[in-house]
Every structure is written in C-alpha cells, then in structure tokens.
Design an enzyme around this catalytic site. Structure first.
Site, mmCIF file in Angstrom:
data_model
loop_
_atom_site.group_PDB
_atom_site.id
_atom_site.type_symbol
_atom_site.label_atom_id
_atom_site.label_comp_id
_atom_site.label_asym_id
_atom_site.label_seq_id
_atom_site.Cartn_x
_atom_site.Cartn_y
_atom_site.Cartn_z
ATOM 1 N N SER A 1 0.621 -1.334 0.166
ATOM 2 C CA SER A 1 0.047 0.038 0.007
ATOM 3 C C SER A 1 0.885 1.293 -0.136
ATOM 4 C CB SER A 1 -1.064 -0.098 1.066
ATOM 5 O OG SER A 1 -2.041 -0.736 0.983
ATOM 6 N N LYS B 1 0.476 3.488 -3.035
ATOM 7 C CA LYS B 1 -0.658 4.352 -3.237
ATOM 8 C C LYS B 1 -0.095 5.687 -3.327
ATOM 9 C CE LYS B 1 -3.729 0.815 -1.483
ATOM 10 N NZ LYS B 1 -4.576 0.477 -0.107
ATOM 11 N N TYR C 1 -2.038 -2.984 -10.983
ATOM 12 C CA TYR C 1 -2.134 -2.606 -9.422
ATOM 13 C C TYR C 1 -1.174 -3.633 -8.855
ATOM 14 C CZ TYR C 1 -4.042 -1.924 -4.844
ATOM 15 O OH TYR C 1 -4.028 -2.109 -3.319
ATOM 16 N N VAL D 1 1.088 -3.895 3.871
ATOM 17 C CA VAL D 1 0.927 -5.156 4.502
ATOM 18 C C VAL D 1 2.254 -6.170 4.466
ATOM 19 C CG1 VAL D 1 -1.481 -5.462 4.520
ATOM 20 C CG2 VAL D 1 -0.166 -6.110 2.413
HETATM 21 N N1 GLN Z 1 -1.591 -5.332 -2.319
HETATM 22 C C1 GLN Z 1 -2.439 -5.204 -1.006
HETATM 23 C C2 GLN Z 1 -3.803 -5.296 -1.269
HETATM 24 O O1 GLN Z 1 -4.349 -4.627 -2.183
HETATM 25 C C3 GLN Z 1 -1.960 -3.914 -0.402
HETATM 26 C C4 GLN Z 1 -2.825 -3.644 0.885
HETATM 27 C C5 GLN Z 1 -1.837 -3.157 1.874
HETATM 28 O O2 GLN Z 1 -0.864 -2.996 1.819
HETATM 29 N N2 GLN Z 1 -2.660 -2.683 2.852
HETATM 30 O O3 GLN Z 1 -4.515 -5.899 -0.665
#
Ligand code: GLN
Length: 336
Positions: free
Chosen positions: A92, A95, A220, A290
């Site tokens: 994430s 993002k 993504y 994550v």
């Molecule tokens: N690639 C992960 C997802 O879309 C990213 C989520 C995260 O880092 N919180 O679930």
C-alpha cells in the site's frame, strides 16, 4: 568523523538494491547510530505480538522478527539499523506514488472528482462505504478502492507502458534505477486478488473506472510488488519531506503542491483506520503496507523507511509503529 561521513556517502552511492549496513553519525540530535540500533533492539520483541500477512501467499515467507530502519537526510546522508539488507514490496505504500503520478497526469480536479479526500474508519480493503456513500466514489486514495481508481488514471497505452512510467518515476524519486517488480509477489497477489477484483467491478458499475478489470488488477498488483529497501523508502520520504525536490539533483520530481497533497493524505489516512492514534502518538506523515513497510516524511527534515513484517490487527507493522513512536518522542519529530 570526516572519514565516517565519507564512508557513509560512499555506502549510499554504492547502493544498488541491497544496502550495506553502516553506522556512525548524527541523527537530528541523536548522538550516535548505536542509539538508533538500541531503539530497534527495544522494539523487536513487539513483533511477537503480531502476525505476518498471509492473504497474499508470497508474503508468508517474511521473517516475523525482522525489524529495520533507515533515515535519509536532504544533504545525502543516510543511517540504518537492524536487518536493513532485507528488501520488501511496497504494497500500500505504492498508493502514495501512484497518487502523485495520477495527479501529475490528470490534474487535481480530475482525480478528486473521482476519488474522495476523507478518512474512513473501515479496514483498507472494505467494500462497505462504496455501497452506502452517494454518489458512489471511494472515500480516499489510500484505501484499496481509491487506490484502484487512482491506478486506473495513470496514463499510458497499455499496462506495460503505464508500469514503465511508474517505475521511471520511482527511479527518479529514489535515485535508484535498480528497483524492480518482484514478479513472484505480483503473481501471488494476482492469483488471489478477488476482493480487489470485486472492488473494481463495483467501481466500473458506477463509472469510476472504465477499463478491463484484469488489466487494472495486473497493473495494481505489479505496483504493489515493487521491491525496495528501507533506504529506498527513506529516500522517497525525504523527497516528500522536501516538498518534492530530489536533493542530490535539485530536481523537482514531484510538484510542490502534489507533494503537499500526498503528505496530507499520509497524515489523515496513511495508517488506515489507525491514522488518528498514530497522528497523536507519532505525528509524522506516514504510509504503511501489508509487507510491513512504513514510509515516513518528517517535513523539512528527513525521510524514514521502516521494515517489520509482523502486523497488528489493522495491517500496520506492529514493531515498526512502536519504533516510530519511540523515535518521534526521543527526537521530538511530531509535527503537531
Ligand atoms: N496489495 C495489497 C492489497 O491490495 C496492499 C494492501 C496493503 O498494503 N494494505 O491488498
């Protein structure tokens, strides 16, 4: 001291993907990097209380007790402690970077007509607010629904060209053109991303996105699987801290206004539904992933990169958050 400084500079210059651990320097008012290592040692045990992410199968391989930190300063100095040779995928954290690029591509108005600017008290992958909010648009770019809509906006003829533009952008921000996508992690997430697929279908039904869902999930998941070290993260943080200027070249790699928007989202939504408590306890614009990474940007001062794959129940690095808490307290880094 001079030799130590030039050794540090050299180590940074030689950085190619794997960062050699080195100590010795001044961290704000911290008198030695042994102090930084001591903080890592103090926090490592918190990892036992968390759990490595397993919903993306390839992330299960991470070592629960790993913990590391890099700090990078505008003058080109960097310091690290812990298991800083270990790389991670952005997840994430990507993002923030895709948001900057999408705004550069489309402009502020276009992006925020389609994605909101408000925090949510829901988990990062929640579908709930998409249904209850009218008009149906994702609440912010830091939750998955918003991030998918933002990645959709990155310009390019096809997935490959859009990914290439994103990678070129990251290479410019970090000064490290060795950064690549970890194909194993990307593939592992692509095969298991049904929740994200369902978010995409929802967004397509409500005209937030138009493209083929498999293409968007492909882009993504690759964006999330970009592999970095703590030092790379700290360099990204430093660019944001310096309002978009990459200090070694003096180039404005992210327009000032867009860097400001990114940092604001990091404060309000960067740690998901733990952002409020994090703002109180740490007070540093930050974004977690994550994989256990945390990107921090201390405005006007430095960038911070953390890696600690053991997560709390909200999906933030459990030891990493503690480490930032102690660091912020000890060196008065809170912006509030
Ligand atoms: N690639 C992960 C997802 O879309 C990213 C989520 C995260 O880092 N919180 O679930």
């Amino acid at each position: 001291m001079e030799t130590e400084k030039s050794a540090s500079r050299l180590a940074l210059k030689q950085h190619v993907g794997i960062y050699k651990q080195f100590y010795g320097g001044i961290i704000l008012n911290c008198q030695s990097s042994e102090e930084l290592q001591a903080l890592v040692n103090e926090c490592r045990d918190y990892a036992k209380q968390g759990k490595v992410a397993d919903y993306i199968p390839a992330l299960k391989k991470a070592k629960q007790n790993d913990l590391s930190i890099s700090i990078f300063y505008p003058d080109g100095y960097g310091f690290s402690a812990g298991d800083c040779q270990q790389s991670m995928t952005l997840q994430s954290i990507s993002k923030v970077i895709s948001l900057a690029l999408a705004i550069m591509d489309r402009g502020v108005d276009y992006v925020f007509e389609r994605v909101g600017q408000e925090p949510t008290g829901d988990p990062f992958n929640s579908v709930a607010k998409l249904e209850t909010n009218k008009p149906s648009k994702p609440l912010n770019p830091m939750i998955n629904a918003g991030a998918l809509a933002v990645t959709h906006m990155i310009k390019g003829a096809n997935v490959q060209e859009r990914l290439h533009r994103l990678m070129t952008f990251i290479h410019a921000i970090t000064g490290n053109d060795q950064i690549k996508v970890n194909e194993e992690v990307a593939d592992s997430e692509f095969k298991t991303a049904d929740l994200n697929r369902s978010l995409c279908y929802f967004l397509r039904q409500h005209n937030v996105i138009e493209e083929n869902v498999e293409d968007l999930i492909d882009l993504y998941t690759k964006q999330c699987a970009i592999e970095v070290t703590c030092l790379d993260l700290a360099k990204i943080g430093c660019v944001l801290a310096m309002d978009g200027v990459e200090m070694s070249t003096g180039k404005q790699v992210i327009p000032h206004e867009i860097a400001r928007i990114c940092k604001t989202f990091m404060v309000t939504c960067g740690m998901y539904n733990a952002s409020g408590e994090f703002a109180i306890k740490v007070g540093i614009p930050a974004k977690s992933g994550v994989s256990g990474g945390i990107l921090g940007a201390v405005p006007g001062k430095c960038g911070i990169g953390i890696y600690g794959p053991s997560l709390d129940e909200k999906g933030n690095s459990i030891a990493g958050v503690k480490l930032l808490e102690k660091l912020s307290k000890k060196y008065s880094l809170s912006m509030f």
